[in-house]
Design a protein around this motif. Sequence first.
Motif, short mmCIF file in Angstrom:
data_model
loop_
_atom_site.label_atom_id
_atom_site.label_comp_id
_atom_site.label_asym_id
_atom_site.label_seq_id
_atom_site.Cartn_x
_atom_site.Cartn_y
_atom_site.Cartn_z
N GLY A 766 0.71 -1.07 0.00
CA GLY A 766 0.02 -0.20 0.11
C GLY A 766 0.75 1.16 0.15
O GLY A 766 2.15 1.13 -0.27
N ARG A 767 0.18 2.43 0.44
CA ARG A 767 0.81 3.61 0.38
C ARG A 767 1.59 3.70 1.57
O ARG A 767 1.09 3.73 2.86
CB ARG A 767 -0.04 4.73 0.26
CG ARG A 767 0.47 6.40 0.37
CD ARG A 767 -0.32 7.23 0.03
NE ARG A 767 -0.75 6.99 -1.60
CZ ARG A 767 -1.70 7.85 -2.17
NH1 ARG A 767 -2.34 8.84 -1.45
NH2 ARG A 767 -1.77 7.60 -3.36
N LEU A 768 3.01 3.96 1.34
CA LEU A 768 4.07 4.10 2.49
C LEU A 768 4.42 5.61 2.75
O LEU A 768 4.64 6.12 1.78
CB LEU A 768 5.22 3.41 2.31
CG LEU A 768 5.14 1.69 1.96
CD1 LEU A 768 6.39 1.12 1.73
CD2 LEU A 768 4.31 1.19 3.31
N VAL A 769 4.43 5.99 4.19
CA VAL A 769 4.76 7.36 4.44
C VAL A 769 6.22 7.50 4.61
O VAL A 769 7.12 6.45 4.50
CB VAL A 769 3.95 7.87 5.72
CG1 VAL A 769 2.44 7.86 5.72
CG2 VAL A 769 4.46 6.79 6.95
N PRO A 770 6.85 8.68 4.57
CA PRO A 770 8.44 8.67 4.56
C PRO A 770 9.07 8.16 5.81
O PRO A 770 10.08 7.49 5.75
CB PRO A 770 8.62 10.23 4.66
CG PRO A 770 7.21 10.93 4.08
CD PRO A 770 6.06 9.97 4.37
N GLU A 771 8.33 7.83 6.78
CA GLU A 771 8.95 7.12 7.91
C GLU A 771 9.09 5.63 7.69
O GLU A 771 10.23 4.88 8.52
CB GLU A 771 8.08 7.46 9.12
CG GLU A 771 8.02 8.71 9.94
CD GLU A 771 7.18 9.58 9.08
OE1 GLU A 771 6.36 9.12 8.28
OE2 GLU A 771 7.12 11.07 9.43
#
Length: 1021
Positions: A766-771
Amino acid sequence: MAETNAAASVEAMSPWQNCRGALRVAVCLALALFLFLPGLAYAIEAIPVEPDNPKVDITAKGELYEGRGDRLQIETAPGPDGYIGRMAVQASTPGTNPGWLVFALSNPTDKRIVRWLVAPRYTLANSRVFRPELDAPRITAVTPSLGFRPEPLKSDRADMFRLSLEPGQTVTYAAELASSKVPSLTLWTPNIYQAKQQDRMLFNGVLLGITGLLAIFLTAIFAANHRAIFPATALVAWAALVYFCVDFGFWNKLFPVGPDRTALYRAAAEAGLFASFVLFLYTFLRIGLWHMWIKTVFWVWIAAQFALIVVAIVDPQTAAGLARASAFVIAGVGTALIVYFALRGQDRAMSLIPSWMLLIVWILGAAMIVLGKLSGEVVVSGLIAGLVLIIVLFGFTVTQFAFRTGGTAVSLGPPSLVQMKSLAVDGSGTHVFQWHAGRDLITMGDEVEVELGLDPGALNGTVENFLQHMHASDRERFRLMLWSLQEKQGGDLQIDFRLRRHDGTYFWYDLRAHAAPSDNVRLLRCVGLMRDVTSLKRSHERLMHDAVHDSLTGLPNRELFMDRLQGAITRAAEGQSHRPTLIFIDIDRFKNVNKSFGLVIGDSMLLTLGRRLGRHLNPQDTLARLGGDQFAILLISDSDPHHVATLAERVRRSLRTPMKISAKEIVLTASIGIVVHDGSQATAQDMLRDGEIAVLRAKRGGADRIEIFNPGMRTEDESRLPLESELRLALDRGQISVFYQPITRLASNQLAGFEALVRWDHPTRGRLVPEDFIPLAEESNLIVDLGSYVLNQALEEAASWHKVLPRDRDPLFVSVNVSSRQLFRQDMVQEIRLMLARESVPRGTLKLEITESLVMENPERAVEILAWLKTYGASLALDDFGTGYSSLSYLHRFPFDVIKVDRSLVRDASQNGQTPLILRSVVALAHELGKEVVAEGVETQADAGYLRSIGCEFGQGFYYGEPMAAKDVAALLAALASHRKRKQRERAHAPAPQTAPSGMEVDAPSQGAIPALPGPSTAQA
């Protein structure tokens, strides 16, 4: 021929007192003759012709008359009785207005005198450089005052007339000139003139013979030595021979041409002579091997010189003048080329120097003669002889250079096969080897003994005596090869062996020999060549060493280490030795050392570290440099876990020992991973990978740590490896997207800009955030490519924003986060400069957000880089201020425009419900430093109201909008632009207010007029 009209009249003088009227008439008649008769000339002085004077120069003693028309009247020279008469001469061709040379001759003797009047048709002296006087008729006719006309004599080289003077007679002669130049008129005694001409013909014949023989020799020698310099030199000799034939008058005798064509052939011969000099210079100095443009210039020059031969057919004077002028160009260019090549050590140029110096002297002498500075037959003859001497020297130089063979005898024929083989052996540096099987005798060239520093004949003797000088490891092998030749009764011998020098060292020799088959072993002979291959062997050894050793430290490299590790694993599996232990060492932050002190200091520190690590190992163990700042130790001598841990601790402490560099003490630390072979690692690569995993675990826990590998680490770190490889592919596949979160100006609730936030649309996670992936990108060095991608996307979008919603004041900006690897990269400043220039956005459109901890890693370097970025048009924001270590002493030095307050300060204030003293102080401090403030984490209306009350300029958070895609931003800006246009139309149709203007009005749209932004209910982390 001109008509002769000579008359002499004597007026009878009547007495004065008898006829006064007649006297008046005579005076008037004399005055009329003086004023009106054309071409009237007065009497001249006669030249006495002495019998013992064989040569008289008439030109210097005669009188020249020019521009007198076709008819000339002159007074004759007075005779012995003082009688003066008058004579008139008419031009041979009416309308030519010729010049006249008048002279008078007297015979003071009582015998008849016969002389030849000679006017050469061509003289080199004073013939000029440009448009010279060439061969042409000089005297048309000679008219005497008394007697018969002088008889013309036949000659191809001069206009000659036979003059006769009776005893006591004085005769005046008028010579009609055929050219504008005054000829050289000489009165010769016939016998003397003929004797002089015979001597001259003999001299000319000698010069022609020398030149002709040299031309034939150089042409013929080309058949024996096929070099281009021979035909080029022969061309010079042939051109000179043609010129001599024309100048000596032989050309008209060899070919059926008239004397009137001599000027054409003379001009063509001069042009060909100087053209041959240019071709000789080009060939002998090998100009064709130079640059293409120089070769082209020379060929154009040669073609132009030879083209003058064709020009001579149309205009001989112009062709001869250009050819003579080109002699100075040839001398100058040739001298420059010879000096240049001679200074560079070219043998051809150095051998040509004497001949070319003589040619320069010859050209200078010829210039003085044609300009009239020198004259005389001796001078002209010397000039012609000098040209022959120059050609002879050219031929000698060319022949000597062509057949020079380094001091050996000159051989015109090809060398024999035996000679060529002898030359090949001498040139190859090999030495003759011979073994006589029947005598058991070895002989070889004396050169080998000289190379080894042995006495003459030391190597010549029996086989056993020869083996005493051979290395012990090679003796049996050499003896076995000789025995094999005897058994096979012939064959080939190829072997490498070492011979001892006088100082105890050894030289390597390669022997290649052959023994002709023979049924009688005692007659067996083996003959061959042996060559010194010591340097080749040593080079091979160095290559083998360098292939498996590190070039800096001399330690084993990765290949050799992996080979030894694999061998240790194999032996351990067979139960032949202890279990191998791997200690993987990675120096912490060593790249910062290279950046701060340079690569030279960094290499010196690596050498020091290698020596320190080597002190803790036993001879059975291996220390290797795997690359960069990574080392590895293979322990075989001891597998006790306690001893291994103790050794790792000693290694760690030795690495921490300070090193003094540039008066500074530098302390290095290392992350150490330990792997003990437990049977699960089948290959060396598996064991090394486990060591890398242990080192990575140590680095995550902090610098200067030791981690012992356990199988649980393997599953955790193996899960990261696919993610890293997928991140590399994500950039190429377009899975990385940029979202934009609005930033609002609090005072007017107006949209000020956006912050670019990166997201990874992973196909399975899925969509991964910068962290989730930024730390991995920083570890794998992908952060540089990722940051450049975000910068490009953000600037392209910002450029489109300004087209949709243009603002003259306060244009929209985009904020982009910058990592430490990007900031301190060498070409980062130049990259951002090119991006800003390409998109042509207003100054301040791009805001670079840099964390406080990042700039504090290297404050001095950060100040320099930030100043460059600001100069090129980027705005700077200090991100996450207040969350880490804050150095107020450095804060005023950083050229930041904006300070971005971390969301934690705003969140804590809203949760505690108390006056956020720290937040208010930070805003006040920023205003004192002349910087604007952006507050993150604005999630409620209360947060926005309080930040507005304390003077905070910008707010960012889910209260104003969540991160949105680029197409949503475009739709939002389009709606704002439409709303602004509608307000402008309404304002234009509304009646003007009656109140006086207040000076400045700010039209800020209310919050309710702005289209609704996505709410925090759908916000993503």
